[in-house]
Enzyme design. Structure first.
Site, PDB file in Angstrom:
ATOM      1  CG  HIS A  41      -5.629  -3.950  10.072  1.00  0.00           C
ATOM      2  ND1 HIS A  41      -6.185  -5.071   9.529  1.00  0.00           N
ATOM      3  CD2 HIS A  41      -6.052  -2.923   9.286  1.00  0.00           C
ATOM      4  CE1 HIS A  41      -6.911  -4.760   8.460  1.00  0.00           C
ATOM      5  NE2 HIS A  41      -6.850  -3.462   8.296  1.00  0.00           N
TER       6      HIS A  41
ATOM      7  CG  ASN B 264      -8.984  -5.937   4.533  1.00  0.00           C
ATOM      8  OD1 ASN B 264      -8.077  -6.035   5.352  1.00  0.00           O
ATOM      9  ND2 ASN B 264      -9.587  -4.801   4.262  1.00  0.00           N
TER      10      ASN B 264
ATOM     11  CG  HIS C  46       4.310   0.542   1.939  1.00  0.00           C
ATOM     12  ND1 HIS C  46       3.121   1.139   1.606  1.00  0.00           N
ATOM     13  CD2 HIS C  46       5.269   1.313   1.382  1.00  0.00           C
ATOM     14  CE1 HIS C  46       3.361   2.214   0.879  1.00  0.00           C
ATOM     15  NE2 HIS C  46       4.644   2.343   0.722  1.00  0.00           N
TER      16      HIS C  46
END
Ligand code: HDD
Length: 687
Positions: free
Chosen positions: A76, A149, A340
């Site tokens: 990413h 995603n 995270h």
């Protein structure tokens, strides 16, 4: 210009304000605040002499420059962010105690970073890849990160395989090629030899992997998480983001060309729409399953290669995110933001999904290298908006000045401060799931069906979508050099669908397996097809082709109607000189045929007026422009007199081609054009 009035002010924005600096105020100084008298010449012994060590300004400037770059993300790396806010539609108290999901009047600040996965920082936006959709909610209870995603499943089931997956998809190590592409041997070798990737492989070969815009793609939390309410009752939950503009994709030819003509296509689209006040909006949806129904389904809820079909477990829409402010500085915000999945708030908890469990380790670990130490939470974009206190101290780049004598727990010298909070005081208490098992390195039997949902996905596609997937497989595998890898993948596909396997095999010269091994699943999930998405014309770009002598009455009517509808007409001509209409009116030109390209637009309109038409016919580029747009199935309109321009481009009347009739009411024509534009693409066109 940025519409500051319409942007919401919020606690995160106020916090960031303290760090913003406007360098145009005041003199140039060194980092020590000393005013600089000359920034053009290094200090030398004579005007042709050597530079002196004494030149602290030169040394400071050069040293800083030499260390300007930080390691890009392991995956990413290419991404782009925006600020905004989230509002829940109704209190979610029954399901979760998460504070930001209770009060519809509260706007929780968010920062979102969209990304591709495989490419390096700076690689092209429109490559075939999964898109990252990471949202940081700055809640009053701490930061909550939903790191998702645009595809609801993943390649692997266990995080221990993540480094292998990423090594396989990244450029091959011996020659560092290809950049930002999965069309190479190691990726497909990984796929064929790790068949758990079958379902995700189908998504990656579908149109989902080439979105039209970050504003037109869904987002998914992928894993099964838990919602926990005040009573301690938990439910399994999956998160969805649904774009208000619908889910739309490019076609592959267009995506590849865009990678050259405008590598920043998605970044630019997001940035410009926010600058224009066309704020992207996404609704948050949740699918929930009661704990007692954990084993009711023919897929394991802990398996990240499986989705919950929306027709079986409906998506409850619970709120909306609006992105209304661009970043001030991409490095400070997009590059330094640290997501995270383990950043949670009370009311949101984990499950034993082995992919999620591994992610809970990886993200903080990677930030330590990437952001240079353990204090990255102090970087402005990462700071929570609520106070944070603990006994963690020191480390590289520590900025907080923690006062006091004690930095340990328990203590008596500071009356045990900072004190842990009880659950009632908002302390995070992990869901007390009962766990019992032997230590083993194994995969559950319930994780071993890799093909049923891959087949479900295939069954759910329309004929056009299936055709796109066949072409995508043929392209990707056609770039693979190893005949053995190609053949292995065809075998794998034949476990999903024999027609698909046959089509792919034919395209790449592989053989079709004799034995019939395909999955027997006949179910469909219509929600998986993009063709059933929301279709609206808003923010669609219209290339208006015009030359001197255009008909101002019809063109002005058309342009104002497009603007009124929220579409974006831009005038294309041979030069940037303002155009003169038949009656002498002037019109600004936005782009020339040289600086622009059909792939940058969603639709086309050819202006009327005899002279304009003749000038457009006189040069080949207008025809080429329209022809390409037509071949990408885009809507095309023309004023009555401009029909010849379409003919010259070989464009016949048909789906999505609208030519005004003589003396037709302009409103009737515009409405027809707008409906055609809302369709996105006209697949039933012969090209
Ligand atoms: Fe990951 C970044 C999403 C599996 C390890 N991941 C990263 C980003 C997104 C995702 C959106 C970019 C965040 C940003 O914009 O800064 N990752 C996912 C999803 C996954 C997934 C949806 C599967 C459901 N990831 C995954 C696994 C691991 C990682 C299994 C390792 C065990 N991911 C990382 C990472 C990255 C990352 C190496 C690179 C940069 C970063 O974390 O901050 O730690």
């Amino acid at each position: 210009m940025r519409n500051l009035d319409k942007q919401s002010k919020n606690s995160k924005d106020e916090q960031l304000e303290a760090y913003r600096v406007d360098d145009k105020d005041g003199n140039m100084t060194t980092n020590q605040g000393l005013k600089v008298s000359d920034d053009e010449h290094s200090l030398k012994a004579g005007d042709r002499g050597p530079t002196l060590m004494e030149d602290f300004h030169f040394r400071e400037k050069m040293t800083h420059f030499d260390h300007e770059r930080i390691p890009e993300r392991a995956v990413h790396a290419m991404g782009y962010g925006a600020h905004g806010y989230f509002q829940v539609y109704e209190p979610m108290k029954e399901f979760t105690m998460a504070g930001f999901l209770q009060d519809p009047s509260v706007k929780t600040p968010v920062f979102v970073r969209f990304s591709t996965v495989a490419g390096s920082k700076g690689s092209a936006d429109t490559v075939r890849d999964v898109r990252g959709f990471a949202v940081k909610f700055y809640t009053e209870e701490g930061n909550y990160d939903l790191v998702g995603n645009n595809i609801p499943v993943f390649f692997i089931q266990d995080a221990i395989k993540f480094p292998d997956l990423v090594h396989a998809v990244k450029p091959e190590p011996h020659n560092e090629m290809p950049q930002a592409s999965s069309a190479h041997d190691t990726f497909w070798d990984f796929i064929a030899n790790n068949q758990e990737s079958a379902h995700m492989m189908m998504w990656a070969m579908s149109d989902r992997a080439i979105p039209r815009s970050y504003r037109m793609m869904e987002g998914f939390g992928v894993h099964t998480f838990r919602f926990v309410n005040e009573e301690g009752k938990a439910r399994f939950v999956k998160f969805h983001w649904k774009p208000k503009l619908g889910v739309h994709s490019l076609v592959w030819d267009e995506a590849q060309k865009l990678a050259g003509k405008d590598p920043d296509f998605h970044r630019r689209d997001l940035y410009e729409s926010i600058e224009n006040g066309d704020y992207p909006e996404y609704e948050l949806g949740v699918q929930m399953i009661e704990e007692e129904d954990e084993f009711k389904y023919d897929f394991d809820l802990l398996d990240a290669t499986k989705l919950w079909p929306e027709e079986i477990v409906p998506v409850k829409i619970i709120g909306k995110m609006t992105l209304d402010r661009n970043q001030d500085n991409v490095f400070a915000e997009s590059e330094q933001v640290a997501f995270h999945p383990g950043h949670v708030v009370p009311g949101i908890d984990f499950t034993n999904d082995p992919l999620l469990q591994g992610r809970l380790f990886s993200y903080t670990d990677t930030q330590i290298t990437r952001l240079g130490g353990p204090n990255f939470h102090e970087i402005p974009i990462n700071r929570p908006v609520c106070p944070f206190h603990n006994n963690q101290r020191d480390g590289m780049h520590r900025m907080t000045i923690n006062r006091g004598q004690t930095a340990y727990h328990q203590n008596s010298l500071a009356q045990n401060a900072p004190r842990p909070a009880t659950r009632e005081q908002g302390g995070y208490v992990h869901y007390q799931e009962k766990v019992d098992g032997r230590k083993i390195r194994q995969r559950s039997e319930s994780f071993k069906d890799h093909f049923s949902q891959a087949k479900l996905f295939w069954n759910s596609m329309t004929e056009v979508e299936k055709h796109h997937m066949i072409s995508a497989f043929r392209f990707e595998l056609g770039k693979v050099k190893s005949k053995s890898v190609q053949q292995q993948v065809v075998h794998m596909i034949s476990c999903i669908d024999s027609t698909l396997a046959g089509e792919v095999a034919e395209g790449i010269g592989a053989s079709v397996p004799n034995e019939q091994t395909e999955s027997g699943v006949t179910l469909e999930s219509p929600a998986l097809s993009q063709e059933k998405t929301v279709k609206v014309p808003d923010t669609r770009k219209v290339a208006v082709l015009a030359e001197d002598g255009y008909n101002s009455a019809s063109l002005n009517a058309f342009i104002s109607k497009m603007k009124e509808t929220g579409m974006m007409p831009e005038v294309i001509s041979h030069t940037l000189s303002p155009l003169k209409s038949e009656g002498g009116e002037e019109l600004e030109v936005d782009h020339t045929f040289l600086t622009s390209d059909s792939i940058l637009f969603d639709s086309f309109y050819v202006a009327g007026g005899q002279k304009s038409k003749e000038l457009l016919l006189g040069k080949k580029d207008a025809a080429a422009f329209l022809k390409e747009g037509f071949s990408h199935f885009k809507p095309i309109g023309a004023a009555y007199e401009a029909a010849e321009v379409l003919e010259a481009a070989g464009i016949a009347n048909g789906p999505g081609v609208i030519v005004a009739e003589q003396s037709q009411d302009p409103a009737v024509f515009s409405d027809a054009f707008i409906s055609a534009a809302a369709e996105h693409r006209h697949w039933d066109r012969e090209v």
